[in-house]
Write a protein that holds these residues in place. Structure first.
Motif, PDB file in Angstrom:
ATOM      1  N   THR A 271       1.876   1.247  13.755  1.00  0.00           N
ATOM      2  CA  THR A 271       2.103  -0.103  13.215  1.00  0.00           C
ATOM      3  C   THR A 271       0.857  -0.611  12.492  1.00  0.00           C
ATOM      4  O   THR A 271       0.948  -1.220  11.422  1.00  0.00           O
ATOM      5  CB  THR A 271       2.473  -1.076  14.349  1.00  0.00           C
ATOM      6  OG1 THR A 271       3.648  -0.593  15.009  1.00  0.00           O
ATOM      7  CG2 THR A 271       2.739  -2.474  13.805  1.00  0.00           C
ATOM      8  N   GLY A 272      -0.309  -0.362  13.082  1.00  0.00           N
ATOM      9  CA  GLY A 272      -1.544  -0.788  12.452  1.00  0.00           C
ATOM     10  C   GLY A 272      -1.738  -0.152  11.085  1.00  0.00           C
ATOM     11  O   GLY A 272      -2.115  -0.838  10.119  1.00  0.00           O
ATOM     12  N   ASP A 273      -1.469   1.144  10.994  1.00  0.00           N
ATOM     13  CA  ASP A 273      -1.603   1.841   9.706  1.00  0.00           C
ATOM     14  C   ASP A 273      -0.632   1.274   8.677  1.00  0.00           C
ATOM     15  O   ASP A 273      -0.962   1.150   7.487  1.00  0.00           O
ATOM     16  CB  ASP A 273      -1.359   3.338   9.886  1.00  0.00           C
ATOM     17  CG  ASP A 273      -2.495   4.016  10.640  1.00  0.00           C
ATOM     18  OD1 ASP A 273      -3.588   3.425  10.713  1.00  0.00           O
ATOM     19  OD2 ASP A 273      -2.281   5.136  11.154  1.00  0.00           O
ATOM     20  N   ARG A 274       0.576   0.934   9.151  1.00  0.00           N
ATOM     21  CA  ARG A 274       1.569   0.380   8.225  1.00  0.00           C
ATOM     22  C   ARG A 274       1.133  -0.980   7.701  1.00  0.00           C
ATOM     23  O   ARG A 274       1.274  -1.286   6.515  1.00  0.00           O
ATOM     24  CB  ARG A 274       2.919   0.259   8.938  1.00  0.00           C
ATOM     25  CG  ARG A 274       4.022  -0.380   8.094  1.00  0.00           C
ATOM     26  CD  ARG A 274       5.352  -0.355   8.824  1.00  0.00           C
ATOM     27  NE  ARG A 274       5.268  -1.014  10.110  1.00  0.00           N
ATOM     28  CZ  ARG A 274       5.288  -2.339  10.278  1.00  0.00           C
ATOM     29  NH1 ARG A 274       5.376  -3.130   9.228  1.00  0.00           N
ATOM     30  NH2 ARG A 274       5.225  -2.857  11.488  1.00  0.00           N
ATOM     31  N   LEU A 275       0.585  -1.797   8.578  1.00  0.00           N
ATOM     32  CA  LEU A 275       0.127  -3.127   8.170  1.00  0.00           C
ATOM     33  C   LEU A 275      -1.045  -3.035   7.193  1.00  0.00           C
ATOM     34  O   LEU A 275      -1.124  -3.787   6.218  1.00  0.00           O
ATOM     35  CB  LEU A 275      -0.281  -3.938   9.399  1.00  0.00           C
ATOM     36  CG  LEU A 275       0.855  -4.342  10.347  1.00  0.00           C
ATOM     37  CD1 LEU A 275       0.289  -4.977  11.610  1.00  0.00           C
ATOM     38  CD2 LEU A 275       1.817  -5.302   9.661  1.00  0.00           C
ATOM     39  N   ILE A 276      -1.954  -2.101   7.459  1.00  0.00           N
ATOM     40  CA  ILE A 276      -3.095  -1.919   6.554  1.00  0.00           C
ATOM     41  C   ILE A 276      -2.622  -1.423   5.187  1.00  0.00           C
ATOM     42  O   ILE A 276      -3.095  -1.882   4.142  1.00  0.00           O
ATOM     43  CB  ILE A 276      -4.104  -0.935   7.165  1.00  0.00           C
ATOM     44  CG1 ILE A 276      -4.797  -1.573   8.369  1.00  0.00           C
ATOM     45  CG2 ILE A 276      -5.152  -0.519   6.130  1.00  0.00           C
ATOM     46  CD1 ILE A 276      -5.699  -0.636   9.134  1.00  0.00           C
ATOM     47  N   ALA A 277      -1.661  -0.493   5.192  1.00  0.00           N
ATOM     48  CA  ALA A 277      -1.125   0.020   3.927  1.00  0.00           C
ATOM     49  C   ALA A 277      -0.461  -1.096   3.126  1.00  0.00           C
ATOM     50  O   ALA A 277      -0.608  -1.174   1.896  1.00  0.00           O
ATOM     51  CB  ALA A 277      -0.122   1.137   4.207  1.00  0.00           C
ATOM     52  N   SER A 278       0.253  -1.975   3.832  1.00  0.00           N
ATOM     53  CA  SER A 278       0.887  -3.103   3.156  1.00  0.00           C
ATOM     54  C   SER A 278      -0.157  -4.032   2.554  1.00  0.00           C
ATOM     55  O   SER A 278      -0.003  -4.524   1.431  1.00  0.00           O
ATOM     56  CB  SER A 278       1.763  -3.862   4.154  1.00  0.00           C
ATOM     57  OG  SER A 278       2.291  -5.038   3.567  1.00  0.00           O
ATOM     58  N   GLU A 279      -1.244  -4.267   3.287  1.00  0.00           N
ATOM     59  CA  GLU A 279      -2.304  -5.136   2.798  1.00  0.00           C
ATOM     60  C   GLU A 279      -3.001  -4.515   1.598  1.00  0.00           C
ATOM     61  O   GLU A 279      -3.412  -5.225   0.668  1.00  0.00           O
ATOM     62  CB  GLU A 279      -3.300  -5.389   3.932  1.00  0.00           C
ATOM     63  CG  GLU A 279      -4.064  -6.675   3.835  1.00  0.00           C
ATOM     64  CD  GLU A 279      -3.179  -7.894   3.728  1.00  0.00           C
ATOM     65  OE1 GLU A 279      -3.355  -8.636   2.753  1.00  0.00           O
ATOM     66  OE2 GLU A 279      -2.318  -8.087   4.603  1.00  0.00           O
ATOM     67  N   LYS A 280      -3.132  -3.198   1.590  1.00  0.00           N
ATOM     68  CA  LYS A 280      -3.771  -2.517   0.461  1.00  0.00           C
ATOM     69  C   LYS A 280      -2.933  -2.639  -0.806  1.00  0.00           C
ATOM     70  O   LYS A 280      -3.471  -2.693  -1.914  1.00  0.00           O
ATOM     71  CB  LYS A 280      -4.003  -1.042   0.803  1.00  0.00           C
ATOM     72  CG  LYS A 280      -5.134  -0.818   1.790  1.00  0.00           C
ATOM     73  CD  LYS A 280      -5.339   0.658   2.075  1.00  0.00           C
ATOM     74  CE  LYS A 280      -6.527   0.860   3.022  1.00  0.00           C
ATOM     75  NZ  LYS A 280      -6.755   2.286   3.338  1.00  0.00           N
ATOM     76  N   GLN A 281      -1.616  -2.682  -0.644  1.00  0.00           N
ATOM     77  CA  GLN A 281      -0.755  -2.866  -1.811  1.00  0.00           C
ATOM     78  C   GLN A 281      -0.906  -4.259  -2.399  1.00  0.00           C
ATOM     79  O   GLN A 281      -0.924  -4.429  -3.621  1.00  0.00           O
ATOM     80  CB  GLN A 281       0.710  -2.630  -1.423  1.00  0.00           C
ATOM     81  CG  GLN A 281       1.056  -1.173  -1.154  1.00  0.00           C
ATOM     82  CD  GLN A 281       2.524  -0.995  -0.846  1.00  0.00           C
ATOM     83  OE1 GLN A 281       3.236  -1.951  -0.563  1.00  0.00           O
ATOM     84  NE2 GLN A 281       2.992   0.234  -0.892  1.00  0.00           N
ATOM     85  N   LYS A 282      -1.058  -5.259  -1.529  1.00  0.00           N
ATOM     86  CA  LYS A 282      -1.177  -6.635  -1.998  1.00  0.00           C
ATOM     87  C   LYS A 282      -2.575  -6.940  -2.514  1.00  0.00           C
ATOM     88  O   LYS A 282      -2.744  -7.737  -3.441  1.00  0.00           O
ATOM     89  CB  LYS A 282      -0.824  -7.608  -0.858  1.00  0.00           C
ATOM     90  CG  LYS A 282       0.637  -7.579  -0.455  1.00  0.00           C
ATOM     91  CD  LYS A 282       0.956  -8.647   0.561  1.00  0.00           C
ATOM     92  CE  LYS A 282       0.344  -8.341   1.912  1.00  0.00           C
ATOM     93  NZ  LYS A 282       0.734  -9.331   2.949  1.00  0.00           N
ATOM     94  N   ASN A 283      -3.591  -6.318  -1.927  1.00  0.00           N
ATOM     95  CA  ASN A 283      -4.983  -6.584  -2.302  1.00  0.00           C
ATOM     96  C   ASN A 283      -5.726  -5.259  -2.492  1.00  0.00           C
ATOM     97  O   ASN A 283      -6.497  -4.851  -1.624  1.00  0.00           O
ATOM     98  CB  ASN A 283      -5.682  -7.417  -1.225  1.00  0.00           C
ATOM     99  CG  ASN A 283      -5.016  -8.760  -1.007  1.00  0.00           C
ATOM    100  OD1 ASN A 283      -5.138  -9.660  -1.813  1.00  0.00           O
ATOM    101  ND2 ASN A 283      -4.296  -8.893   0.105  1.00  0.00           N
ATOM    102  N   PRO A 284      -5.456  -4.565  -3.577  1.00  0.00           N
ATOM    103  CA  PRO A 284      -6.061  -3.238  -3.761  1.00  0.00           C
ATOM    104  C   PRO A 284      -7.567  -3.297  -3.941  1.00  0.00           C
ATOM    105  O   PRO A 284      -8.126  -4.307  -4.373  1.00  0.00           O
ATOM    106  CB  PRO A 284      -5.379  -2.721  -5.041  1.00  0.00           C
ATOM    107  CG  PRO A 284      -4.949  -3.952  -5.762  1.00  0.00           C
ATOM    108  CD  PRO A 284      -4.610  -4.959  -4.709  1.00  0.00           C
TER     109      PRO A 284
END
Length: 303
Positions: A271-284
């Motif tokens: 779950t943590g990796d998924r949340l970080i990946a989502s954040e990277k998409q929004k704030n590359p």
């Protein structure tokens, strides 16, 4: 006149930096010393820039009709702020910075240093820049996430209401677009309030309208769009450089190991990796620490 486009565009980017610096210095004084490590205590626009919120949205709003929308990307770690008062103050500091700029830019008009009859581009452009600052203050004080007006009241709201409002944070700018385009009463009331304030600042409405007219000329818009494309190119160049640096240094970045442990105590690794990946998409192109702090803050906030 192309000079008007350059003056307004450069002046507006400078005001965006001042707005974001206001957030950062308030956060630093309130206890979040990490803003200094992130490089936010500066007037360099590339430190604050996020392609969508820093350049695209503000320029679109200006081209729509002279609406001042400060952009930028300053992540504040609210967990480090001393109390709710400081959380509200950090949000209020951005609009306050624009208000200060509006007061400073209006001084020549208030003191009579500038003749009201002028056929050049400078006076109308300066008046238009005052209008942008005033409209920015009013717009940012709207209680719509993620605008600063919502950030001021958010710490005082019940946790369940905060969670519900956060769901709309990604749509906040589009809601504002919709209000201007499809709710005439909102648009009329907004501009009436803007001109009431600019009149109080002794800025002649005719000069503002002249500045707006200059800004709408094809050559001026071409200059602004060229500035937008140039800014996006600079961001791409810097982010490309930063991503190479982060690829080498993120594992050695101070505090990353501890932050990963904190994240592991909140959610499972997947779950943590998924949340970080989502954040990277929004704030590359942010740092690893930035993503970890953001995810941990959001998780704790929504509990």
């Amino acid at each position: 006149m192309w000079q008007a486009g350059v003056f307004v565009f450069v002046g507006w980017i400078a005001s965006v930096c001042f707005h974001e610096f206001g957030h950062a210095i308030a956060a630093y004084m309130g206890g979040d010393k990490s803003v200094k490590e992130k490089g936010y205590l500066t007037f360099n626009p590339l430190k604050y820039a996020h392609p969508q919120t820093s350049l695209v949205f503000p320029v679109l709003f200006m081209l729509m009709g002279g609406i001042g929308l400060p952009g930028g990307a300053v992540y504040i770690n609210h967990n480090l702020l001393r109390n709710r008062f400081w959380q509200s103050l950090v949000s209020a500091a951005g609009p306050l910075a624009n208000l200060v700029l509006a007061l400073i830019l209006a001084i020549p008009f208030q003191q009579g240093w500038i003749p009201l009859q002028d056929n050049g581009w400078f006076l109308p452009s300066l008046a238009f820049l005052v209008l942008l600052q005033v409209s920015s203050v009013i717009l940012n004080l709207l209680p719509i996430p993620p605008l600063d007006g919502y950030g001021i009241i958010e710490p005082w709201l019940p946790a369940n209401i905060q969670r519900q409002c956060q769901k709309f944070s990604n749509w906040g700018f589009w809601i504002v677009f919709g209000l201007f385009w499809f709710v005439p009463a909102f648009s009329q009331g907004f501009w009436q309030l803007v001109f009431i304030i600019t009149n109080q600042l002794a800025v002649e409405p005719n000069l503002i309208l002249q500045g707006n007219s200059l800004f709408r000329q094809p050559i001026t818009r071409a200059v602004v769009l060229a500035g937008l494309l140039g800014g996006l190119w600079l961001l791409k160049q810097q982010n490309g450089s930063n991503s190479r640096v982060y690829a080498v240094s993120s594992r050695r970045e101070p505090g990353v190991t501890g932050l990963r442990k904190q994240l592991a105590s909140l959610v499972d690794r997947r779950t943590g990796d998924r949340l970080i990946a989502s954040e990277k998409q929004k704030n590359p192109h942010q740092s690893e620490r930035w993503y970890l702090e953001k995810v941990i803050y959001d998780l704790r906030r929504h509990r």
